[in-house]
Scaffold this motif. Sequence first.
Motif, PDB file in Angstrom:
ATOM      1  N   LEU A   1      94.780  30.651 -74.005  1.00  0.00           N
ATOM      2  CA  LEU A   1      94.087  30.674 -72.722  1.00  0.00           C
ATOM      3  C   LEU A   1      92.647  30.217 -72.967  1.00  0.00           C
ATOM      4  CD1 LEU A   1      94.461  31.308 -69.723  1.00  0.00           C
ATOM      5  CD2 LEU A   1      93.652  33.624 -70.193  1.00  0.00           C
ATOM      6  N   LEU A   2      92.405  28.927 -72.736  1.00  0.00           N
ATOM      7  CA  LEU A   2      91.102  28.319 -72.984  1.00  0.00           C
ATOM      8  C   LEU A   2      90.597  27.662 -71.704  1.00  0.00           C
ATOM      9  CD1 LEU A   2      92.057  26.517 -76.314  1.00  0.00           C
ATOM     10  CD2 LEU A   2      90.624  28.558 -76.109  1.00  0.00           C
ATOM     11  N   PRO A   3      89.310  27.736 -71.418  1.00  0.00           N
ATOM     12  CA  PRO A   3      88.759  27.085 -70.233  1.00  0.00           C
ATOM     13  C   PRO A   3      88.953  25.565 -70.291  1.00  0.00           C
ATOM     14  CG  PRO A   3      87.213  28.671 -71.109  1.00  0.00           C
ATOM     15  CD  PRO A   3      88.301  28.519 -72.118  1.00  0.00           C
ATOM     16  N   MET A   4      89.323  24.997 -69.153  1.00  0.00           N
ATOM     17  CA  MET A   4      89.536  23.554 -69.035  1.00  0.00           C
ATOM     18  C   MET A   4      88.582  23.019 -67.970  1.00  0.00           C
ATOM     19  SD  MET A   4      93.166  21.656 -68.159  1.00  0.00           S
ATOM     20  CE  MET A   4      93.414  22.519 -66.597  1.00  0.00           C
ATOM     21  N   SER A   5      88.027  21.836 -68.213  1.00  0.00           N
ATOM     22  CA  SER A   5      87.090  21.224 -67.270  1.00  0.00           C
ATOM     23  C   SER A   5      87.359  19.734 -67.153  1.00  0.00           C
ATOM     24  CB  SER A   5      85.644  21.406 -67.740  1.00  0.00           C
ATOM     25  OG  SER A   5      85.263  22.751 -67.685  1.00  0.00           O
ATOM     26  N   VAL A   6      86.963  19.183 -66.014  1.00  0.00           N
ATOM     27  CA  VAL A   6      86.875  17.739 -65.894  1.00  0.00           C
ATOM     28  C   VAL A   6      85.652  17.348 -66.713  1.00  0.00           C
ATOM     29  CG1 VAL A   6      86.482  15.807 -64.324  1.00  0.00           C
ATOM     30  CG2 VAL A   6      87.884  17.746 -63.586  1.00  0.00           C
ATOM     31  N   ALA A   7      85.758  16.280 -67.494  1.00  0.00           N
ATOM     32  CA  ALA A   7      84.664  15.880 -68.369  1.00  0.00           C
ATOM     33  C   ALA A   7      84.153  14.503 -67.981  1.00  0.00           C
ATOM     34  CB  ALA A   7      85.124  15.888 -69.822  1.00  0.00           C
ATOM     35  N   TYR A   8      83.024  14.157 -68.575  1.00  0.00           N
ATOM     36  CA  TYR A   8      82.425  12.842 -68.350  1.00  0.00           C
ATOM     37  C   TYR A   8      82.126  12.216 -69.704  1.00  0.00           C
ATOM     38  CZ  TYR A   8      79.366   9.168 -66.672  1.00  0.00           C
ATOM     39  OH  TYR A   8      78.816   7.951 -66.392  1.00  0.00           O
ATOM     40  N   ILE A   9      82.469  10.954 -69.873  1.00  0.00           N
ATOM     41  CA  ILE A   9      82.179  10.227 -71.101  1.00  0.00           C
ATOM     42  C   ILE A   9      80.878   9.455 -70.895  1.00  0.00           C
ATOM     43  CG2 ILE A   9      82.980   8.481 -72.743  1.00  0.00           C
ATOM     44  CD1 ILE A   9      84.646  11.122 -72.644  1.00  0.00           C
ATOM     45  N   TYR A  10      79.862   9.786 -71.694  1.00  0.00           N
ATOM     46  CA  TYR A  10      78.552   9.138 -71.578  1.00  0.00           C
ATOM     47  C   TYR A  10      78.515   7.790 -72.276  1.00  0.00           C
ATOM     48  CZ  TYR A  10      77.011  13.568 -69.741  1.00  0.00           C
ATOM     49  OH  TYR A  10      76.878  14.683 -68.975  1.00  0.00           O
ATOM     50  N   THR A  11      79.172   7.704 -73.423  1.00  0.00           N
ATOM     51  CA  THR A  11      79.171   6.429 -74.144  1.00  0.00           C
ATOM     52  C   THR A  11      80.281   6.416 -75.169  1.00  0.00           C
ATOM     53  OG1 THR A  11      77.757   4.837 -75.292  1.00  0.00           O
ATOM     54  CG2 THR A  11      77.575   7.123 -75.991  1.00  0.00           C
ATOM     55  N   VAL A  12      80.627   5.233 -75.613  1.00  0.00           N
ATOM     56  CA  VAL A  12      81.578   5.048 -76.703  1.00  0.00           C
ATOM     57  C   VAL A  12      80.798   4.531 -77.901  1.00  0.00           C
ATOM     58  CG1 VAL A  12      83.608   3.779 -77.497  1.00  0.00           C
ATOM     59  CG2 VAL A  12      83.471   4.555 -75.117  1.00  0.00           C
ATOM     60  N   VAL A  13      80.986   5.174 -79.038  1.00  0.00           N
ATOM     61  CA  VAL A  13      80.346   4.747 -80.262  1.00  0.00           C
ATOM     62  C   VAL A  13      81.364   3.899 -81.027  1.00  0.00           C
ATOM     63  CG1 VAL A  13      79.237   5.474 -82.418  1.00  0.00           C
ATOM     64  CG2 VAL A  13      78.901   6.806 -80.319  1.00  0.00           C
ATOM     65  N   ALA A  14      81.127   2.608 -81.066  1.00  0.00           N
ATOM     66  CA  ALA A  14      82.051   1.683 -81.712  1.00  0.00           C
ATOM     67  C   ALA A  14      81.847   1.684 -83.219  1.00  0.00           C
ATOM     68  CB  ALA A  14      81.847   0.277 -81.157  1.00  0.00           C
ATOM     69  N   SER A  15      82.942   1.570 -83.931  1.00  0.00           N
ATOM     70  CA  SER A  15      82.887   1.527 -85.381  1.00  0.00           C
ATOM     71  C   SER A  15      84.131   0.831 -85.897  1.00  0.00           C
ATOM     72  CB  SER A  15      82.817   2.954 -85.939  1.00  0.00           C
ATOM     73  OG  SER A  15      83.070   2.959 -87.322  1.00  0.00           O
ATOM     74  N   SER A  16      83.996   0.073 -86.980  1.00  0.00           N
ATOM     75  CA  SER A  16      85.172  -0.551 -87.574  1.00  0.00           C
ATOM     76  C   SER A  16      86.009   0.488 -88.315  1.00  0.00           C
ATOM     77  CB  SER A  16      84.753  -1.680 -88.524  1.00  0.00           C
ATOM     78  OG  SER A  16      83.921  -1.161 -89.550  1.00  0.00           O
ATOM     79  N   GLU A  17      85.420   1.633 -88.656  1.00  0.00           N
ATOM     80  CA  GLU A  17      86.155   2.713 -89.322  1.00  0.00           C
ATOM     81  C   GLU A  17      86.922   3.558 -88.310  1.00  0.00           C
ATOM     82  OE1 GLU A  17      86.376   3.258 -92.653  1.00  0.00           O
ATOM     83  OE2 GLU A  17      85.257   1.368 -92.855  1.00  0.00           O
ATOM     84  N   ILE A  18      86.174   4.153 -87.360  1.00  0.00           N
ATOM     85  CA  ILE A  18      86.800   4.961 -86.309  1.00  0.00           C
ATOM     86  C   ILE A  18      85.813   5.086 -85.155  1.00  0.00           C
ATOM     87  CG2 ILE A  18      86.099   7.147 -87.360  1.00  0.00           C
ATOM     88  CD1 ILE A  18      88.735   8.322 -86.215  1.00  0.00           C
ATOM     89  N   SER A  19      86.189   4.567 -84.023  1.00  0.00           N
ATOM     90  CA  SER A  19      85.352   4.683 -82.821  1.00  0.00           C
ATOM     91  C   SER A  19      85.555   6.063 -82.212  1.00  0.00           C
ATOM     92  CB  SER A  19      85.735   3.609 -81.804  1.00  0.00           C
ATOM     93  OG  SER A  19      85.474   2.338 -82.336  1.00  0.00           O
TER      94      SER A  19
END
Length: 183
Positions: free
Chosen positions: A63-81
């Motif tokens: 039983l964990l709180p759930m929320s609608v979220a917002y993505i501010y930015t994507v951090v691009a990387s050739s290893e793992i974005s």
Amino acid sequence: PVGAPGAGAGWVDRTAVMEPGCALAVELMRGDFAAAAIGTCTYVDGSRVHGFGHEFQTLGETLLPMSVAYIYTVVASSEISFKLGGPLTPAGSVTQDRPSGITGYLDRPAPMVPFDVRMHNPVTKREESFHFEITQNTSLFQRLLIGAVQDCFTRAEATLGPNTKRYVITVDLEGLEPWSYED
């Protein structure tokens, strides 16, 4: 746990609803310190929500709180974005955390444990107060609380170099007599 400025951004659409493709946050701690796992809402059927497409922590029934979220930015990387985001509006609770994903309900809130931490330095007269809530999940609670209290010390008394601190901790739980510890 970190200071959580994200939810305070005035330009974010706070009317966003839980729908397939939106960002979904599993909130572990909120307030002056925040911790959340963010993934994707994959399906909504009435009040039932499915998300992530993989486990969160494989907690099983939870039983964990759930929320609608917002993505501010994507951090691009050739290893793992990866994405940087934060919870926006509470939207029920996660009730299952399985290898295939998480499931929850929009109409079932998840209780959290509230904390008020007050720091007072009698020498400098500096005072700081911190307010936050932590999920009741027993697997995560202790680590989150320790991290938040350590961050309270760091933010309230950011002394440079080696030093010694004397402290008194008083715990006041509803329905019980307060008790103190000094070190």
